[in-house]
Design an enzyme around this catalytic site. Structure first.
Site, PDB file in Angstrom:
ATOM      1  N   ASP A  77       0.862  -1.176   0.000  1.00 49.63           N
ATOM      2  CA  ASP A  77       0.000   0.000   0.000  1.00 49.63           C
ATOM      3  C   ASP A  77       0.903   1.231   0.000  1.00 49.63           C
ATOM      4  O   ASP A  77       2.059   1.171   0.439  1.00 49.63           O
ATOM      5  CB  ASP A  77      -0.886  -0.018   1.256  1.00 49.63           C
ATOM      6  CG  ASP A  77      -1.625   1.287   1.477  1.00 49.63           C
ATOM      7  OD1 ASP A  77      -2.342   1.726   0.569  1.00 49.63           O
ATOM      8  OD2 ASP A  77      -1.449   1.875   2.567  1.00 49.63           O
ATOM      9  N   ASP A  79      -0.203   5.068   0.702  1.00 51.22           N
ATOM     10  CA  ASP A  79      -0.450   6.148   1.653  1.00 51.22           C
ATOM     11  C   ASP A  79      -0.269   5.702   3.097  1.00 51.22           C
ATOM     12  O   ASP A  79      -0.926   4.778   3.571  1.00 51.22           O
ATOM     13  CB  ASP A  79      -1.873   6.693   1.475  1.00 51.22           C
ATOM     14  CG  ASP A  79      -2.086   7.319   0.107  1.00 51.22           C
ATOM     15  OD1 ASP A  79      -1.094   7.609  -0.569  1.00 51.22           O
ATOM     16  OD2 ASP A  79      -3.253   7.521  -0.277  1.00 51.22           O
TER      17      ASP A  79
END
Length: 324
Positions: A77, A79
């Protein structure tokens, strides 16, 4: 969209839009994957990264990743896992600087970014609002133009926000001869730029529709968030011939539990409260590269977060006055 013949039939629990978004992202990722991924400059080793973990360090873990396992890959991922803050907000700041929109939109971007940093978790409504804003802003622009601008924005706002510890984990997979992919709700073009700059294999991201190289202002499917991320990873793994039980996935958000649950080696990185609880319940590995858990949950003190809004608004007003 053409049928993806390399995907095996399956019983799909996700929505049709999630599946479409995931498959479109996987297809885009494979088309833009780097032929040769450059290595990081002065990479931090996994051993050095573990010194930052604090109370969540798991002692005496077996050696991982396994060198030479070409049926394995890693999915990260973006962010608050690889990068502090949200890529879409940094991208918005860069577009404002280039006069793609006015100060009213800047104030909204500033508030959304401050909220994200203060809360330390993704809120689907905030993220959706940001993406809708971005789509309206880029509508009618050339894809090539936004890619060029994205390179500049990375240098201006994102390069210094990469978590060294997570970067070291990604490098460990690369050093083991494995492919490493970003998986994010950010636009696939932005994600691809970040992956290239970090020396990763490529990126799965939200696919914005374009016709003849021009953005239409619509998405293919839906934002690559939650179940859609899991669909993208599943589709890419099928296309690449990967064994998901031998793969790893890393995220900070409970929204990514569907993606993390797909792989044999799930990691909670800088986890939010719900993911931390889920990870401990399911004996998932934890990594926390923040210091002063409560303070760095937001990245900056609350006053500084509010100051970011005021500072952004003040800068916008000053710029507006200079133009008069």
């Amino acid at each position: 969209m053409a049928a993806l013949g390399w995907l095996p039939p399956r019983r799909r629990s996700a929505t049709a839009r999630s599946v479409l978004a995931g498959e479109a992202s996987a297809e885009a990722a494979r088309k833009t994957a780097l032929a040769e991924a450059p290595q990081f400059t002065e990479p931090e080793t996994e051993a050095e990264a573990l010194t930052e973990e604090g109370p969540d360090r798991t002692p005496e873990e077996p050696v991982f990743p396994v060198a030479g396992d070409d049926l394995a890959a890693a999915f990260f991922d973006l962010d608050n896992t690889v990068m502090q803050g949200a890529a879409i907000f940094h991208f918005g700041r860069g577009l404002y600087k280039r006069e793609f929109f006015r100060r009213r939109e800047l104030a909204r971007f500033a508030w959304q970014q401050a909220w994200f940093r203060l809360a330390g978790v993704e809120d689907p409504e905030h993220m959706q609002d940001a993406r809708d804003s971005a789509l309206s802003i880029v509508k009618g622009h050339k894809v090539s133009e936004l890619m060029s601008i994205g390179e500049e924005i990375y240098d201006e706002y994102m390069a210094e926000r990469i978590w060294p510890g997570t970067r070291a984990l990604a490098q460990a997979h690369l050093d083991a001869g494995q492919k490493v992919w970003l998986v994010t709700a950010a636009p696939v073009e932005t994600a691809t730029i970040i992956a290239r700059r970090l020396g990763l294999t490529g990126a799965l991201g939200t696919v914005a529709e374009s016709v003849d190289g021009i953005y239409t202002g619509r998405l293919v499917g839906e934002p690559l968030h939650g179940p859609a991320k899991a669909e993208a990873v599943r589709a890419l793994a099928a296309a690449e011939g990967l064994d998901l039980e031998r793969c790893a996935a890393y995220s900070d958000s409970h929204n990514d539990i569907p993606m993390l649950s797909l792989v044999g080696h799930p990691y909670a990185i800088n986890p939010d409260t719900k993911l931390r609880k889920h990870a401990r319940t399911n004996d998932w590995r934890l990594r926390d590269y923040r210091t002063g858990r409560k303070a760095v949950k937001v990245g900056v003190p609350a006053a500084a977060g509010v100051g970011a809004i005021a500072g952004g608004a003040a800068a916008a007003i000053a710029l507006h006055r200079r133009r008069k």
